[in-house]
Design an enzyme around this catalytic site. Structure first.
Site, PDB file in Angstrom:
ATOM      1  N   ASP A 289     -10.606-103.463 -37.199  1.00 33.16           N
ATOM      2  CA  ASP A 289     -11.215-102.552 -36.247  1.00 33.16           C
ATOM      3  C   ASP A 289     -10.534-101.176 -35.534  1.00 33.16           C
ATOM      4  O   ASP A 289      -9.296-101.231 -36.172  1.00 33.16           O
ATOM      5  CB  ASP A 289     -11.468-103.419 -34.881  1.00 33.16           C
ATOM      6  CG  ASP A 289     -12.559-103.425 -34.159  1.00 33.16           C
ATOM      7  OD1 ASP A 289     -13.131-102.217 -34.021  1.00 33.16           O
ATOM      8  OD2 ASP A 289     -12.896-104.351 -33.449  1.00 33.16           O
TER       9      ASP A 289
ATOM     10  N   ASP B 158     -22.014-102.438 -32.627  1.00 27.71           N
ATOM     11  CA  ASP B 158     -21.830-103.611 -31.718  1.00 27.71           C
ATOM     12  C   ASP B 158     -23.047-104.389 -31.261  1.00 27.71           C
ATOM     13  O   ASP B 158     -23.229-105.181 -30.508  1.00 27.71           O
ATOM     14  CB  ASP B 158     -20.663-103.324 -30.678  1.00 27.71           C
ATOM     15  CG  ASP B 158     -19.375-103.466 -30.780  1.00 27.71           C
ATOM     16  OD1 ASP B 158     -19.136-103.766 -32.054  1.00 27.71           O
ATOM     17  OD2 ASP B 158     -18.642-102.973 -30.306  1.00 27.71           O
TER      18      ASP B 158
HETATM   19  C1  DGJ Z   1     -15.282-104.050 -31.289  1.00 28.54           C
HETATM   20  C2  DGJ Z   1     -15.878-104.719 -32.354  1.00 28.54           C
HETATM   21  O1  DGJ Z   1     -17.048-103.948 -32.870  1.00 28.54           O
HETATM   22  C3  DGJ Z   1     -16.493-105.974 -31.914  1.00 28.54           C
HETATM   23  O2  DGJ Z   1     -17.308-106.595 -32.869  1.00 28.54           O
HETATM   24  C4  DGJ Z   1     -15.308-106.833 -31.697  1.00 28.54           C
HETATM   25  O3  DGJ Z   1     -14.466-107.086 -32.739  1.00 28.54           O
HETATM   26  C5  DGJ Z   1     -14.440-106.474 -30.521  1.00 28.54           C
HETATM   27  N1  DGJ Z   1     -14.181-104.883 -30.823  1.00 28.54           N
HETATM   28  C6  DGJ Z   1     -13.158-107.020 -30.278  1.00 28.54           C
HETATM   29  O4  DGJ Z   1     -12.392-106.384 -29.516  1.00 28.54           O
END
Ligand code: DGJ
Length: 717
Positions: free
Chosen positions: A453, A519
């Site tokens: 991430d 997300d």
């Molecule tokens: C952002 C990501 O896109 C989410 O899927 C998740 O992993 C969160 N970060 C976790 O902090």
């Protein structure tokens, strides 16, 4: 033998190179001054056409103009008479030496590639431009610049240009934000420049994945369209420009921050690849990107495992028994990969602390991750782990011990983003620490998958107060790290995620196996996000998860059918607290998991299909098997339509000559609206030719708004 082998380099005239491959032609013409110019890029032409095409494109001298009318060339500069956006701009630190003019020293074609060398001996700069027409018919360009003088050279900008036909009338690009990546925008292609820049230290949720120019009203099905993509995970720039001397082009390259382009004496800079595609419609254009990616040696070839991600199920609430229960529920519906998301490492009880301390938190995990990893394996699933190696919270041992490893350009730290700061991965000590921590985790646990991430924009990216900009070096360090992990752990898959889809590009996909598309799990939003991400990224690399019925990011309530039907055209997964569901609900999910498993190989190999439906309330999309024997199509009633029942929809992209049996795969027990009779064709055999499907079409079932049907079209005989 590939066609290009027969033709490439057999220049009909000594001054012309004609590359032909994958249905694409590139004609490059040497010029009296400066580097050669691309005179044609598009549908494959006959080898013999090259010299005439180049001659036919030559301009006259006109009143009020220079005595040599400019024509687009590689790295065009003012000295060639070019007064539009230059291909290269730079100077010596004292401001001298800005006037660049390369002489072509070599133009050498080999196979379907050509390398052009040029030198400006007055300015002390030499350049190599590599151009390649790939088997998928993409045109790739990159350049390497050498400073051959005794003093530094400051490169401000280097853009690779791709000419487009002059009857291109519209520009398409994408924009967006967190939870809404890659929404399309269109405008007229007028005289002047349409510029899109990414200055977020990562491409950004708002960056354009593609910059496309096409004929008026080009769509997914038809209309000639050309587009470019910059394969780079940092700052970049793309533009579409039309000059009043008859050139129309797209150009792109890295956006260099001040100082990033400074080349020491003897130093060199290589641009990222800038990649062009074209097609009669966007489906053909994106099909080339998909074919190219699928032909990579490292492209994931085994069926994409159904993934369960813990994030929206538990967020930071890590509790072993709950996470095991979730794993068991996942296994019971057919999940094959379990990914433990954020929250497992030291101090990470929320999003304010812990980033940087990549040690398992023993207060929550007294026996390390072994109990969950072991249980996941016992259940027959792979284990995946979330990491965010480039980020640091101030509340972490890393920040306390190495505050100098945080990027900053001034004494004060940059504005925080999600309470976090960016690690200077180009700092060898910081790099070594992160590599060691990841390595230790990969050694201790059997981890098949990392979700990598990157949750903030990179602002003020200096290597310390008053220091140098580090975006360029940081991206290269990241690529190095990903490559070295993969080399040491063959079979390890890595997902690139950045607050969802803020780092989606073909640079990072060289080193990773899937993107976290967004997300936002809301299928209605995902329809657009996936459609436009799919312009470049094939579906099997696009993470797409089933959402819980009330979508966390939009508050909308959606059906399982809608969520699953949209996720089917991606790398299918689940992000939902399955422990709260009863067996009948789990069985309904299991049926969709099973359906995905039946069709995932088709999805991972197929051609994209989008119908340019006029009704804005409908979405029609699918995939067609490479041999045209089968297609899977969803028809989604996004909102209510103006007509009731809706008009027939056309399904393009199938073999016009073949006949297809049409069947409704899902939902099995559709709830009909009151007062409606059954759809006449649904309960009897319906066979239509590919031509009839693409022209006459078929009447979709009447659906509630947010309803979706999944059709299978199977060639008969
Ligand atoms: C952002 C990501 O896109 C989410 O899927 C998740 O992993 C969160 N970060 C976790 O902090």
């Amino acid at each position: 033998m590939r066609r290009s082998d027969q033709h490439a380099g057999t220049a009909p005239a000594p001054d012309t190179v004609h590359l032909r491959n994958g249905g694409t032609s590139l004609i490059l013409e040497a010029r009296d001054t400066g580097l050669p110019g691309i005179v044609y890029w598009g549908a494959e032409l006959a080898a013999a056409d090259a010299a005439a095409v180049a001659l036919a494109a030559r301009p006259q001298r006109v009143s009020g103009g220079l005595d040599r009318t400019p024509q687009l060339s590689l790295l065009a500069t003012d000295a060639t008479g070019w007064s539009a956006t230059p291909g290269i701009a730079g100077h010596r630190p004292d401001g001298r030496g800005f006037d660049l003019l390369f002489s072509t020293t070599a133009m050498e074609a080999r196979g379907s590639s050509v390398t052009v060398n040029g030198a400006d001996t007055e300015a002390g700069i030499s350049v190599t431009v590599e151009l390649e027409v790939t088997d998928a018919g993409l045109l790739k360009q990159r350049a390497t610049l050498h400073n051959t003088a005794e003093t530094p050279f400051v490169l401000d900008d280097l853009l690779l240009a791709f000419p487009v036909p002059t009857d291109t009338a519209e520009i398409l690009d994408t924009t967006g934000h967190h939870l809404r990546e890659r929404f399309p925008q269109r405008r007229d292609f007028t005289y002047g420049t349409h510029l899109r820049e990414s200055r977020r230290g990562r491409p950004g949720a708002d960056s354009t994945l593609l910059l496309a120019a096409g004929v008026r009203a080009f769509g997914f099905e038809r209309g000639l369209v050309h587009a470019i993509h910059v394969a780079w995970s940092g700052n970049h720039r793309v533009l579409a420009e039309r000059t009043t001397t008859g050139d129309s082009f797209l150009a792109g390259g890295e956006l260099l921050l001040p100082g990033e382009g400074t080349l020491a004496a003897g130093g060199a800079y290589t641009t990222p690849w800038v990649i062009g595609s074209w097609g009669d419609g966007l489906d053909e254009l994106s099909g080339r990107f998909h074919r190219e990616l699928r032909s990579r040696p490292g492209h994931p070839s085994r069926p994409r495992p159904v993934t369960l991600n813990t994030w929206e199920a538990v967020y930071f609430d890590h509790d072993l028994s709950r996470l095991i229960e979730l794993a068991e529920a996942g296994a019971s519906v057919g999940v094959e990969r379990y990914v433990l998301d954020d929250g497992w490492f030291s101090g990470r009880r929320g999003d304010t602390a812990g980033l940087g301390d990549w040690f398992v938190d023993t207060t929550v995990w007294p026996d390390g991750l072994h109990p969950i990893v072991d249980r996941v394996h016992e259940l027959g699933m792979e284990f995946g782990l979330w990491v965010e190696p480039e980020m640091v919270n101030l509340d972490s041992d890393l920040a306390r011990e190495h505050p100098d490893w945080l990027l900053r350009g001034r004494n004060d730290l940059p504005v925080a983003g999600r309470q976090q700061y960016v690690l200077d991965l180009a700092n060898p000590d910081a790099y070594a620490y992160i590599e060691q921590r990841l390595e230790a985790l990969l050694q201790e646990y059997d981890i098949a998958y990392l979700k990598w991430d990157h949750n903030r924009d990179v602002t003020e990216p200096g290597d310390g107060p008053g220091g140098r900009a580090r975006v360029h070096d940081g991206v290269l360090a990241l690529y190095r790290l990903l490559a070295s992990l993969k080399e040491r752990h063959p079979g390890l898959e890595i997902e690139t995620c950045a607050s969802g889809g803020a780092r989606v590009d073909l640079g990072i996909l060289e080193h990773t196996d899937r993107i976290w598309t967004s997300d936002c799990l809301d299928p209605l939003e995902r329809l657009t996000i996936q459609k436009y991400t799919g312009l470049v990224v094939p579906p099997e690399l696009m993470g797409a998860h089933l959402t819980s019925p009330v979508v966390h990011s939009t508050g909308r309530t959606v059906s399982l059918e809608l969520s699953a039907g949209v996720a089917l055209f991606g790398h299918f997964g689940i992000e939902w607290d399955l422990t709260r569901l009863d067996r009948p609900a789990l069985d309904r999910i299991a049926a969709w998991v099973e359906r995905y498993k039946e069709v995932r190989e088709l999805i991972a190999a197929g051609r994209p299909l989008h119908s340019d439906v006029a009704d804005p309330a409908l979405d029609v999309r699918g995939v067609v098997a490479p041999d045209g024997a089968r297609a899977l199509v969803t028809i989604t009633q996004v909102t209510s339509s103006a007509s009731h029942p809706v008009a027939p929809v056309r399904i393009p992209g199938l073999d016009p000559e073949r006949v297809y049996a049409v069947s409704v795969l899902a939902p099995e027990n559709r709830q009909d609206r009151p007062g409606q009779s059954p759809l006449p064709w649904e309960h009897e055999p319906l066979e239509l030719s590919g031509l009839a499907l693409a022209t006459a079409g078929l009447r979709p079932p009447v659906l509630f708004p947010q309803g979706l049907v999944l059709l299978s079209l199977d060639a008969v005989g």
